[in-house]
Motif scaffolding. Structure first.
Motif, mmCIF file in Angstrom:
data_model
loop_
_atom_site.group_PDB
_atom_site.id
_atom_site.type_symbol
_atom_site.label_atom_id
_atom_site.label_comp_id
_atom_site.label_asym_id
_atom_site.label_seq_id
_atom_site.Cartn_x
_atom_site.Cartn_y
_atom_site.Cartn_z
ATOM 1 N N GLU A 1 0.797 -1.225 0.000
ATOM 2 C CA GLU A 1 0.000 0.000 0.000
ATOM 3 C C GLU A 1 0.834 1.283 0.000
ATOM 4 O O GLU A 1 0.302 2.361 -0.235
ATOM 5 N N TYR A 2 2.122 1.162 0.252
ATOM 6 C CA TYR A 2 2.957 2.350 0.426
ATOM 7 C C TYR A 2 2.898 3.288 -0.778
ATOM 8 O O TYR A 2 2.703 4.495 -0.612
ATOM 9 N N GLU A 3 3.080 2.769 -1.970
ATOM 10 C CA GLU A 3 3.140 3.636 -3.158
ATOM 11 C C GLU A 3 1.863 4.458 -3.323
ATOM 12 O O GLU A 3 1.928 5.648 -3.610
ATOM 13 N N ASP A 4 0.716 3.821 -3.148
ATOM 14 C CA ASP A 4 -0.551 4.545 -3.282
ATOM 15 C C ASP A 4 -0.709 5.604 -2.194
ATOM 16 O O ASP A 4 -1.166 6.720 -2.460
ATOM 17 N N LEU A 5 -0.335 5.253 -0.973
ATOM 18 C CA LEU A 5 -0.450 6.210 0.136
ATOM 19 C C LEU A 5 0.496 7.395 -0.063
ATOM 20 O O LEU A 5 0.122 8.541 0.155
#
Length: 142
Positions: free
Chosen positions: A117-121
């Motif tokens: 989820e890091y990239e989207d966040l």
């Protein structure tokens, strides 16, 4: 005389606002020490609201909230506040992984979720705070 009174009032009001944050933080720390995590979260959230514009401090407060939830047995909410730190306050993967607040065993278990989820966040943080046009942002990330 009027200017002296005005200066005094400004200094006094600034010290009141600073002490609200400090008081909320100290109360949260005390409740956390007493293992009353629900009340600790309440006061950490109050402190966070007062320091939203101070990115590094807000990240640390999110990590404290996450740790309280984790200690209370609520891993879902603990993970949620890691995501809040990334999305709202720009925490990087290195910030999360090197946090002295978050337990390493929790981070090891949550690593897959954080990585996915890091990239989207982080993208949401950049779009919100740097006001890129979506097309312009897409060009930058190619």
């Amino acid at each position: 005389m009027k200017s002296l009174l005005l200066v005094f009032m400004l200094v006094f009001s600034a010290s009141i606002f600073a002490s609200d944050y400090q008081q909320n933080l100290e109360t949260a720390i005390q409740f956390k020490k007493e293992a009353d995590y629900q009340k600790a979260v309440k006061y950490y959230l109050k402190a966070l609201k007062e320091k939203e514009n101070e990115k590094d401090l807000a990240q640390s407060l999110c990590f404290e909230i996450s740790d309280c939830y984790l200690k209370a047995g609520d891993q879902k909410s603990a993970f949620k506040f890691i995501k809040v730190a990334v999305r709202n306050y720009g925490a990087t993967l290195d910030d999360v992984k090197s946090s002295k607040i978050l337990r390493k065993d929790f981070l090891a278990r949550a690593k897959g979720l954080i990585d996915v989820e890091y990239e989207d966040l982080h993208r949401a943080y950049l779009l919100k705070n740097y006001q890129f046009d979506r097309k312009e942002y897409a060009e930058l990330t190619r």
